[in-house]
Design a protein around this motif. Structure first.
Motif, PDB file in Angstrom:
ATOM      1  N   GLU A 169       0.833  -1.208   0.000  1.00 39.66           N
ATOM      2  CA  GLU A 169       0.000   0.000   0.000  1.00 39.66           C
ATOM      3  C   GLU A 169       0.862   1.251   0.000  1.00 39.66           C
ATOM      4  O   GLU A 169       1.810   1.378   0.776  1.00 39.66           O
ATOM      5  N   VAL A 170       0.483   2.176  -0.872  1.00 41.89           N
ATOM      6  CA  VAL A 170       1.109   3.494  -0.940  1.00 41.89           C
ATOM      7  C   VAL A 170       0.041   4.531  -0.610  1.00 41.89           C
ATOM      8  O   VAL A 170      -1.042   4.514  -1.198  1.00 41.89           O
ATOM      9  N   ASP A 171       0.331   5.411   0.345  1.00 39.51           N
ATOM     10  CA  ASP A 171      -0.592   6.485   0.710  1.00 39.51           C
ATOM     11  C   ASP A 171      -0.188   7.773   0.005  1.00 39.51           C
ATOM     12  O   ASP A 171       1.003   8.143  -0.007  1.00 39.51           O
ATOM     13  N   VAL A 172      -1.173   8.463  -0.569  1.00 41.36           N
ATOM     14  CA  VAL A 172      -0.929   9.708  -1.311  1.00 41.36           C
ATOM     15  C   VAL A 172      -1.814  10.798  -0.717  1.00 41.36           C
ATOM     16  O   VAL A 172      -3.043  10.660  -0.708  1.00 41.36           O
ATOM     17  N   PRO A 173      -1.235  11.885  -0.191  1.00 38.36           N
ATOM     18  CA  PRO A 173      -2.061  12.979   0.350  1.00 38.36           C
ATOM     19  C   PRO A 173      -2.909  13.621  -0.749  1.00 38.36           C
ATOM     20  O   PRO A 173      -2.478  13.757  -1.903  1.00 38.36           O
ATOM     21  N   ASN A 174      -4.123  14.034  -0.383  1.00 41.46           N
ATOM     22  CA  ASN A 174      -5.051  14.656  -1.339  1.00 41.46           C
ATOM     23  C   ASN A 174      -5.781  15.799  -0.645  1.00 41.46           C
ATOM     24  O   ASN A 174      -7.010  15.828  -0.584  1.00 41.46           O
ATOM     25  N   ARG A 175      -4.993  16.712  -0.093  1.00 48.54           N
ATOM     26  CA  ARG A 175      -5.580  17.787   0.728  1.00 48.54           C
ATOM     27  C   ARG A 175      -6.477  18.712  -0.083  1.00 48.54           C
ATOM     28  O   ARG A 175      -7.462  19.230   0.435  1.00 48.54           O
ATOM     29  N   ASP A 176      -6.121  18.949  -1.348  1.00 49.69           N
ATOM     30  CA  ASP A 176      -6.945  19.862  -2.150  1.00 49.69           C
ATOM     31  C   ASP A 176      -8.109  19.147  -2.829  1.00 49.69           C
ATOM     32  O   ASP A 176      -8.931  19.793  -3.486  1.00 49.69           O
ATOM     33  N   GLY A 177      -8.206  17.836  -2.692  1.00 51.11           N
ATOM     34  CA  GLY A 177      -9.323  17.096  -3.256  1.00 51.11           C
ATOM     35  C   GLY A 177      -9.293  16.956  -4.762  1.00 51.11           C
ATOM     36  O   GLY A 177     -10.297  16.559  -5.367  1.00 51.11           O
ATOM     37  N   SER A 178      -8.155  17.231  -5.397  1.00 54.32           N
ATOM     38  CA  SER A 178      -8.083  17.147  -6.854  1.00 54.32           C
ATOM     39  C   SER A 178      -8.048  15.712  -7.353  1.00 54.32           C
ATOM     40  O   SER A 178      -8.432  15.432  -8.486  1.00 54.32           O
ATOM     41  N   LEU A 179      -7.575  14.805  -6.520  1.00 63.07           N
ATOM     42  CA  LEU A 179      -7.561  13.394  -6.885  1.00 63.07           C
ATOM     43  C   LEU A 179      -8.897  12.757  -6.504  1.00 63.07           C
ATOM     44  O   LEU A 179      -9.423  13.019  -5.420  1.00 63.07           O
ATOM     45  N   VAL A 180      -9.409  11.924  -7.384  1.00 62.35           N
ATOM     46  CA  VAL A 180     -10.709  11.296  -7.171  1.00 62.35           C
ATOM     47  C   VAL A 180     -10.518   9.781  -7.165  1.00 62.35           C
ATOM     48  O   VAL A 180      -9.831   9.245  -8.040  1.00 62.35           O
ATOM     49  N   PRO A 181     -11.079   9.090  -6.178  1.00 59.36           N
ATOM     50  CA  PRO A 181     -10.990   7.623  -6.188  1.00 59.36           C
ATOM     51  C   PRO A 181     -11.501   7.055  -7.506  1.00 59.36           C
ATOM     52  O   PRO A 181     -12.519   7.497  -8.036  1.00 59.36           O
ATOM     53  N   GLY A 182     -10.776   6.063  -8.009  1.00 58.57           N
ATOM     54  CA  GLY A 182     -11.097   5.481  -9.300  1.00 58.57           C
ATOM     55  C   GLY A 182     -10.141   5.904 -10.389  1.00 58.57           C
ATOM     56  O   GLY A 182     -10.059   5.245 -11.430  1.00 58.57           O
ATOM     57  N   MET A 183      -9.411   7.021 -10.188  1.00 47.07           N
ATOM     58  CA  MET A 183      -8.389   7.422 -11.154  1.00 47.07           C
ATOM     59  C   MET A 183      -7.226   6.430 -11.142  1.00 47.07           C
ATOM     60  O   MET A 183      -6.909   5.838 -10.112  1.00 47.07           O
TER      61      MET A 183
END
Length: 402
Positions: A295-309
């Motif tokens: 598992e790799v964790d990636v911060p998404n504080r600005d919400g630009s990343l969407v699950p499913g990408m």
């Protein structure tokens, strides 16, 4: 005619003899020397990078269930709403629980009244015990001063009354203790009823985004307990401020993956390159795929990343600066206990045993068996033998290192 035939046979004999003499005097044709491609052993900086594709997943994704059954009185969120931890999502109407709270509250009041009654009984018993003790002492004093004046029966009756009053006092004190314990039980029941009533207000267990809404105002919600798998959730909540990538790391690279190492994450759909961190792995290789989920964790504080990408993850597994290396097709027996290379010295093939280290897609680290400047045969080695003479020609990709 006889003369002609004789001359013809003579000429044929002479021609055959001349041809045989010519064949015996011609030198044999030279042996063919095979041409082989070679590469020169040299130093290079090798890095083993593994690129895998994975799909972004929410860090947490749960169906928010109700602890108690009831009708939805109000629901204040919908799909796409961002909520904070502890924020009210919905409120249920649960008359039965409200009744339980009122009943428990009445039980607390009754228990408190019982304590007051028991304490008053103790006070009366204390007064009666004091009077009985005083009467017994007086009779005892008179009998001691003037023996025979007080009948023995009166002394015994006074003593019996004293003992009876003491017993009644002890009983009254026990009643007080029992009343206090009953009050504590009533308090606990009241707290339990209030807690259950609190479950009628459904709150967000963590900060996230509402990704699905199951219920509306007036919907009947069953209690979400383990024995009732058909209970309907209220909403689905996903934590997207931190996303997960699950990578199937091949078994050959498992030993080089460490928790805490940084990886490059390329999101081609957004044209962005991010950094993530290896946080955990299953520590077990799946026998069907020979891979280990990492598992790799990636911060998404600005919400630009969407699950499913989808994202390409580049794992930097190992690096070797300035090490001896050869093209990967210069060594036979990779992955076995005996690894060999064909070295060309002065046009002669020499078969040597080598020990290898880091392997990249194109090159291979040499730990022993070869020296810088050696020329090794690359490509297929079928038909070559130790001591064979060859014509060595530089391979087209000689010197490439990755």
């Amino acid at each position: 005619m006889l003369l002609k035939r004789t001359m013809s046979l003579s000429l044929l004999s002479l021609g055959g003899a001349a041809l045989l003499t010519a064949c015996k005097s011609s030198p044999p044709p030279p042996a063919t020397v095979p041409t082989v491609p070679v590469a020169t052993v040299g130093t290079a900086t090798l890095a083993n990078d593994l690129t895998l594709t994975a799909e972004f997943l929410p860090y947490q994704d749960v169906d928010v269930m109700a602890k108690v059954a009831g009708y939805v009185k109000t629901i204040s969120v919908d799909i796409g709403d961002r909520v904070q931890q502890g924020q009210v999502l919905a409120v249920l109407e649960a008359p039965e629980i409200q009744s339980d709270v009122a009943h428990a509250k009445a039980g607390v009041a009754a228990a408190a009244a019982n304590i007051v009654t028991a304490q008053a009984a103790v006070q009366r018993a204390q007064a009666a015990a004091g009077m009985a003790k005083l009467s017994y002492q007086r009779i005892q004093d008179v009998a001691s001063k003037d023996k025979g004046l007080v009948p023995r029966q009166e002394i015994d009756v006074a003593q019996s009354r004293q003992m009876e009053a003491a017993a009644q006092l002890a009983s009254a004190e026990s009643s007080v203790q029992a009343a206090r314990e009953a009050k504590a039980a009533a308090d606990q029941e009241y707290v339990r009823a209030q807690t259950m009533m609190g479950y009628a207000t459904i709150r967000a267990p963590f900060a996230g985004v509402i990704t699905k809404r199951y219920a509306g105002t007036g919907s009947m919600i069953q209690a979400g307990i383990a024995s009732q798998t058909q209970a309907m959730p209220v909403v689905k909540l996903a934590q997207n401020s931190l996303l997960r990538l699950i990578l199937p790391v091949p078994v050959n690279d498992v030993a080089d993956v460490k928790n805490g190492q940084t990886v490059d994450v390329n999101v081609s759909s957004l044209g962005r390159r991010l950094q993530g961190t290896v946080t955990r792995s299953t520590d077990s290789v799946q026998t069907a795929t020979r891979t280990m989920d990492t598992e790799v964790d990636v911060p998404n504080r600005d919400g630009s990343l969407v699950p499913g990408m989808y994202a390409e993850v580049h794992l930097h597994l190992a690096a070797r600066p300035n090490v001896l290396s050869v093209p990967i097709d210069a060594v036979d027996g990779l992955g076995t206990s005996v690894q060999q290379a064909y070295v060309v010295r002065d046009g002669i093939v020499h078969l040597v045993t080598v020990k290898t280290g880091l392997q990249t897609p194109n090159r291979l680290e040499i730990l022993s068996g070869l020296a810088e400047g050696d020329r090794v045969i690359v490509g297929r080695h079928t038909g070559l033998a130790d001591g064979e003479r060859v014509d060595a020609q530089a391979a087209g990709y000689e010197g490439n290192a990755h």
